[in-house]
Write a protein that holds these residues in place. Sequence first.
Motif, PDB file in Angstrom:
ATOM      1  N   PRO A 194       3.833   9.739   5.910  1.00  0.00           N
ATOM      2  CA  PRO A 194       4.222   9.918   7.314  1.00  0.00           C
ATOM      3  C   PRO A 194       3.133   9.534   8.325  1.00  0.00           C
ATOM      4  O   PRO A 194       3.396   9.448   9.518  1.00  0.00           O
ATOM      5  N   GLN A 195       1.915   9.319   7.855  1.00  0.00           N
ATOM      6  CA  GLN A 195       0.825   8.959   8.763  1.00  0.00           C
ATOM      7  C   GLN A 195       0.205   7.612   8.397  1.00  0.00           C
ATOM      8  O   GLN A 195      -0.854   7.251   8.885  1.00  0.00           O
ATOM      9  N   MET A 196       0.914   6.829   7.602  1.00  0.00           N
ATOM     10  CA  MET A 196       0.370   5.607   7.010  1.00  0.00           C
ATOM     11  C   MET A 196       0.922   4.346   7.663  1.00  0.00           C
ATOM     12  O   MET A 196       2.132   4.186   7.805  1.00  0.00           O
ATOM     13  N   ILE A 197       0.005   3.470   8.058  1.00  0.00           N
ATOM     14  CA  ILE A 197       0.372   2.151   8.565  1.00  0.00           C
ATOM     15  C   ILE A 197      -0.553   1.107   7.934  1.00  0.00           C
ATOM     16  O   ILE A 197      -1.545   1.447   7.293  1.00  0.00           O
ATOM     17  N   ILE A 198      -0.220  -0.130   8.135  1.00  0.00           N
ATOM     18  CA  ILE A 198      -1.108  -1.233   7.780  1.00  0.00           C
ATOM     19  C   ILE A 198      -1.586  -1.846   9.089  1.00  0.00           C
ATOM     20  O   ILE A 198      -0.783  -2.118   9.979  1.00  0.00           O
ATOM     21  N   CYS A 199      -2.875  -2.035   9.209  1.00  0.00           N
ATOM     22  CA  CYS A 199      -3.468  -2.851  10.261  1.00  0.00           C
ATOM     23  C   CYS A 199      -4.247  -3.926   9.519  1.00  0.00           C
ATOM     24  O   CYS A 199      -5.383  -3.707   9.100  1.00  0.00           O
TER      25      CYS A 199
ATOM     26  N   ILE B  96       0.817  -1.210   0.000  1.00  0.00           N
ATOM     27  CA  ILE B  96       0.000   0.000   0.000  1.00  0.00           C
ATOM     28  C   ILE B  96       0.851   1.259   0.000  1.00  0.00           C
ATOM     29  O   ILE B  96       0.438   2.304  -0.482  1.00  0.00           O
ATOM     30  N   PHE B  97       2.085   1.143   0.495  1.00  0.00           N
ATOM     31  CA  PHE B  97       2.965   2.306   0.562  1.00  0.00           C
ATOM     32  C   PHE B  97       3.404   2.768  -0.828  1.00  0.00           C
ATOM     33  O   PHE B  97       3.870   3.892  -0.989  1.00  0.00           O
ATOM     34  N   GLU B  98       3.240   1.917  -1.828  1.00  0.00           N
ATOM     35  CA  GLU B  98       3.504   2.301  -3.219  1.00  0.00           C
ATOM     36  C   GLU B  98       2.267   2.905  -3.877  1.00  0.00           C
ATOM     37  O   GLU B  98       2.361   3.466  -4.965  1.00  0.00           O
ATOM     38  N   VAL B  99       1.115   2.792  -3.222  1.00  0.00           N
ATOM     39  CA  VAL B  99      -0.160   3.224  -3.795  1.00  0.00           C
ATOM     40  C   VAL B  99      -0.576   4.603  -3.291  1.00  0.00           C
ATOM     41  O   VAL B  99      -1.084   5.412  -4.052  1.00  0.00           O
ATOM     42  N   VAL B 100      -0.365   4.870  -2.009  1.00  0.00           N
ATOM     43  CA  VAL B 100      -0.846   6.116  -1.418  1.00  0.00           C
ATOM     44  C   VAL B 100       0.001   7.302  -1.868  1.00  0.00           C
ATOM     45  O   VAL B 100       1.189   7.141  -2.169  1.00  0.00           O
TER      46      VAL B 100
ATOM     47  N   VAL C 167       0.480  -5.258  12.244  1.00  0.00           N
ATOM     48  CA  VAL C 167       0.676  -3.812  12.175  1.00  0.00           C
ATOM     49  C   VAL C 167       2.058  -3.556  11.571  1.00  0.00           C
ATOM     50  O   VAL C 167       3.056  -4.058  12.074  1.00  0.00           O
ATOM     51  N   VAL C 168       2.073  -2.781  10.481  1.00  0.00           N
ATOM     52  CA  VAL C 168       3.302  -2.441   9.771  1.00  0.00           C
ATOM     53  C   VAL C 168       3.253  -0.949   9.478  1.00  0.00           C
ATOM     54  O   VAL C 168       2.238  -0.447   8.996  1.00  0.00           O
ATOM     55  N   LYS C 169       4.335  -0.243   9.725  1.00  0.00           N
ATOM     56  CA  LYS C 169       4.359   1.196   9.445  1.00  0.00           C
ATOM     57  C   LYS C 169       5.107   1.464   8.141  1.00  0.00           C
ATOM     58  O   LYS C 169       5.951   0.675   7.725  1.00  0.00           O
ATOM     59  N   SER C 170       4.801   2.591   7.533  1.00  0.00           N
ATOM     60  CA  SER C 170       5.596   3.030   6.388  1.00  0.00           C
ATOM     61  C   SER C 170       6.972   3.443   6.893  1.00  0.00           C
ATOM     62  O   SER C 170       7.154   3.709   8.087  1.00  0.00           O
ATOM     63  N   GLU C 171       7.936   3.532   5.999  1.00  0.00           N
ATOM     64  CA  GLU C 171       9.276   3.985   6.403  1.00  0.00           C
ATOM     65  C   GLU C 171       9.236   5.406   6.946  1.00  0.00           C
ATOM     66  O   GLU C 171      10.035   5.770   7.793  1.00  0.00           O
ATOM     67  N   GLN C 172       8.288   6.214   6.460  1.00  0.00           N
ATOM     68  CA  GLN C 172       8.213   7.615   6.869  1.00  0.00           C
ATOM     69  C   GLN C 172       7.439   7.829   8.167  1.00  0.00           C
ATOM     70  O   GLN C 172       7.530   8.879   8.776  1.00  0.00           O
ATOM     71  N   ALA C 173       6.648   6.865   8.577  1.00  0.00           N
ATOM     72  CA  ALA C 173       5.842   7.018   9.795  1.00  0.00           C
ATOM     73  C   ALA C 173       6.697   6.717  11.030  1.00  0.00           C
ATOM     74  O   ALA C 173       7.530   5.815  11.005  1.00  0.00           O
ATOM     75  N   PRO C 174       6.479   7.451  12.104  1.00  0.00           N
ATOM     76  CA  PRO C 174       7.242   7.185  13.322  1.00  0.00           C
ATOM     77  C   PRO C 174       6.796   5.872  13.977  1.00  0.00           C
ATOM     78  O   PRO C 174       5.630   5.486  13.890  1.00  0.00           O
ATOM     79  N   GLN C 175       7.711   5.213  14.640  1.00  0.00           N
ATOM     80  CA  GLN C 175       7.397   3.960  15.334  1.00  0.00           C
ATOM     81  C   GLN C 175       6.275   4.168  16.351  1.00  0.00           C
ATOM     82  O   GLN C 175       5.442   3.288  16.566  1.00  0.00           O
ATOM     83  N   GLU C 176       6.236   5.350  16.963  1.00  0.00           N
ATOM     84  CA  GLU C 176       5.203   5.638  17.956  1.00  0.00           C
ATOM     85  C   GLU C 176       3.797   5.509  17.385  1.00  0.00           C
ATOM     86  O   GLU C 176       2.865   5.156  18.096  1.00  0.00           O
ATOM     87  N   MET C 177       3.641   5.779  16.096  1.00  0.00           N
ATOM     88  CA  MET C 177       2.331   5.659  15.465  1.00  0.00           C
ATOM     89  C   MET C 177       1.887   4.196  15.445  1.00  0.00           C
ATOM     90  O   MET C 177       0.741   3.871  15.768  1.00  0.00           O
ATOM     91  N   ALA C 178       2.782   3.319  15.074  1.00  0.00           N
ATOM     92  CA  ALA C 178       2.466   1.885  15.092  1.00  0.00           C
ATOM     93  C   ALA C 178       2.211   1.421  16.524  1.00  0.00           C
ATOM     94  O   ALA C 178       1.298   0.614  16.766  1.00  0.00           O
TER      95      ALA C 178
END
Length: 179
Positions: free
Chosen positions: A138-143, A128-132, A157-168
């Motif tokens: 920076p605000q994108m994760i997979i649940c 999905i990180f290639e689609v959005v 739960v997987v975060k994008s490279e740009q999203a902070p770990q705290e978001m996940a």
Amino acid sequence: MKTLQDIKKIAVLGAGTMGPGIAQTYAMGGYEVTMWTRSESTREKAIASLKSQLATFAEEGEIRAEDIDTIFGRIHFRLTVEEAVEGADMIQETIVENRDAKAALYEQLAACVAPDVIIASNTSAMNIFEVVPEKLLPQMIICHWYAPPHVIPLVEVVKSEQAPQEMADVAVELLNGCG
């Protein structure tokens, strides 16, 4: 960035196979939930599914029968994406696994979602990180919920490279709080 305490409202985008069970889980966790679906018929099926699932949970002793109306009352339906995500602190996308459909939805979100809203995709088959749009990364994760989502207590739960770990971490905390 949103903390667990900041999250009060969750938008579930998609009311097909996974959406109702995910919305039910969030509502049982005490969150206000707004569901979006493009069609009246899908909305009616989702409502029937939710009522049936909640009744089964009451019959099986997972919830009290007197709590069904309260839980169901936390779930509201909207027919536009903009209405569904208005005021949402977290968005859970559950639409069909179609690259074009997801790309179109995320373009809509890029135009109307604040940068501190957590956006989670339920995708299981695509990156999905290639689609959005880049703006949302920076605000994108997979649940990714396993089916049926209201029964199986397992979410990847997987975060994008740009999203902070705290978001996940916030997403994991929220999901654990919902059981």
